[in-house]
Design a protein around this motif. Structure first.
Motif, PDB file in Angstrom:
ATOM      1  N   MET A   1      18.106  43.162 -22.289  1.00  0.00           N
ATOM      2  CA  MET A   1      19.029  42.079 -22.069  1.00  0.00           C
ATOM      3  C   MET A   1      18.656  41.281 -20.825  1.00  0.00           C
ATOM      4  O   MET A   1      18.739  40.083 -20.814  1.00  0.00           O
ATOM      5  CB  MET A   1      20.452  42.619 -21.874  1.00  0.00           C
ATOM      6  N   SER A   2      18.264  41.937 -19.733  1.00  0.00           N
ATOM      7  CA  SER A   2      18.004  41.211 -18.501  1.00  0.00           C
ATOM      8  C   SER A   2      16.784  40.320 -18.618  1.00  0.00           C
ATOM      9  O   SER A   2      16.687  39.331 -17.928  1.00  0.00           O
ATOM     10  CB  SER A   2      17.838  42.185 -17.332  1.00  0.00           C
ATOM     11  N   GLY A  60      14.295  40.808  -9.158  1.00  0.00           N
ATOM     12  CA  GLY A  60      15.570  40.950  -8.440  1.00  0.00           C
ATOM     13  C   GLY A  60      16.685  41.395  -9.364  1.00  0.00           C
ATOM     14  O   GLY A  60      17.508  42.244  -9.007  1.00  0.00           O
ATOM     15  N   GLN A  61      16.716  40.840 -10.574  1.00  0.00           N
ATOM     16  CA  GLN A  61      17.719  41.240 -11.564  1.00  0.00           C
ATOM     17  C   GLN A  61      17.531  42.701 -11.958  1.00  0.00           C
ATOM     18  O   GLN A  61      18.504  43.443 -12.107  1.00  0.00           O
ATOM     19  CB  GLN A  61      17.623  40.339 -12.803  1.00  0.00           C
ATOM     20  N   TYR A  62      16.273  43.115 -12.112  1.00  0.00           N
ATOM     21  CA  TYR A  62      15.979  44.514 -12.448  1.00  0.00           C
ATOM     22  C   TYR A  62      16.534  45.440 -11.365  1.00  0.00           C
ATOM     23  O   TYR A  62      17.167  46.453 -11.680  1.00  0.00           O
ATOM     24  CB  TYR A  62      14.462  44.704 -12.588  1.00  0.00           C
ATOM     25  N   LEU A  63      16.325  45.093 -10.090  1.00  0.00           N
ATOM     26  CA  LEU A  63      16.827  45.931  -8.998  1.00  0.00           C
ATOM     27  C   LEU A  63      18.358  45.972  -8.992  1.00  0.00           C
ATOM     28  O   LEU A  63      18.949  47.027  -8.764  1.00  0.00           O
ATOM     29  CB  LEU A  63      16.317  45.421  -7.653  1.00  0.00           C
ATOM     30  N   ARG A  64      18.988  44.829  -9.264  1.00  0.00           N
ATOM     31  CA  ARG A  64      20.459  44.796  -9.285  1.00  0.00           C
ATOM     32  C   ARG A  64      21.027  45.601 -10.443  1.00  0.00           C
ATOM     33  O   ARG A  64      22.144  46.115 -10.352  1.00  0.00           O
ATOM     34  CB  ARG A  64      20.953  43.346  -9.360  1.00  0.00           C
ATOM     35  N   ASN A  65      20.273  45.724 -11.534  1.00  0.00           N
ATOM     36  CA  ASN A  65      20.749  46.471 -12.700  1.00  0.00           C
ATOM     37  C   ASN A  65      20.552  47.978 -12.572  1.00  0.00           C
ATOM     38  O   ASN A  65      21.026  48.726 -13.440  1.00  0.00           O
ATOM     39  CB  ASN A  65      20.057  45.979 -13.968  1.00  0.00           C
ATOM     40  N   GLN A  66      19.868  48.430 -11.540  1.00  0.00           N
ATOM     41  CA  GLN A  66      19.683  49.865 -11.340  1.00  0.00           C
ATOM     42  C   GLN A  66      21.018  50.497 -10.968  1.00  0.00           C
ATOM     43  O   GLN A  66      21.904  49.864 -10.418  1.00  0.00           O
ATOM     44  CB  GLN A  66      18.655  50.120 -10.217  1.00  0.00           C
TER      45      GLN A  66
END
Length: 192
Positions: A1-2, A60-66
């Motif tokens: 999704m991201s 950045g989105q990947y890190l926020r989704n962790q």
């Protein structure tokens, strides 16, 4: 999704830049002095710069989704390695496994169930863009997680395993020597 969200952001910025560029080019050459009313738009980014921005936003989105979310200041090479492995699910390059009948064949004659992965060249270029973006966004070169030895080792392993799977050894391109360089030594002397 991201990944689609990052794609949407990129397409939105591309379409808004294209929409903004229509109607600002020379339509007011005639009657009223509307020169002071022009809107200042940022210059259109090069393909490389827009890709770098898109990659940076995706990371950045990947890190926020962790879970829990990871702050960029806390990011290290392990997060980058996990990100590269996460991207493999969106790959389009067939990488034959050791037990596959097509392992080592550059042009396999039929389909197989081997996984699709990100190509080494794509990962290498991605890391180069993220490495530059990290420093452009205030990161120190000494703490750049994209420049760590673990990332270089991972990329080398991916390159070697993909080359073996295709049966084509990777050969580093040699720099071409400039044949005109030797003639330049005589360029200070006038021709007679």
């Amino acid at each position: 999704m991201s990944s689609s969200k990052g794609k949407d952001v990129a397409e939105g910025s591309r379409s808004s830049a294209a929409a903004g560029s229509t109607g600002t080019g020379g339509g007011s050459s005639g009657g009223g002095g509307g020169g002071g009313d022009q809107q200042h738009q940022p210059p259109q980014l090069s393909r490389y710069e827009s890709q770098k921005r898109r990659d940076w936003n995706t990371f950045g989105q990947y890190l926020r989704n962790q879970r829990p979310p990871v702050a960029l200041s806390q990011c290290n090479s392990n997060h980058v390695l996990e990100f590269l492995q996460y991207l493999d699910q969106f790959g389009k390059t067939k990488v034959h496994l050791q037990g596959c009948v097509f392992f080592g064949q550059p042009e396999p004659p039929g389909p197989c169930i081997c996984p699709l992965r990100q190509a080494w060249g794509s990962l290498d270029a991605l890391i180069g863009r993220l490495r530059a973006a990290y420093e452009e966004n205030g990161g120190l070169p000494e703490t750049n997680p994209f420049a760590s030895g673990a990332i270089r080792v991972y990329l080398r392993d991916v390159r070697d395993s993909q080359a073996k799977a295709r049966g084509i050894p990777y050969k580093k391109k040699k720099k071409k020597r400039n044949p005109m360089k030797a003639n330049d030594d005589n360029s200070n002397f006038p021709m007679q």
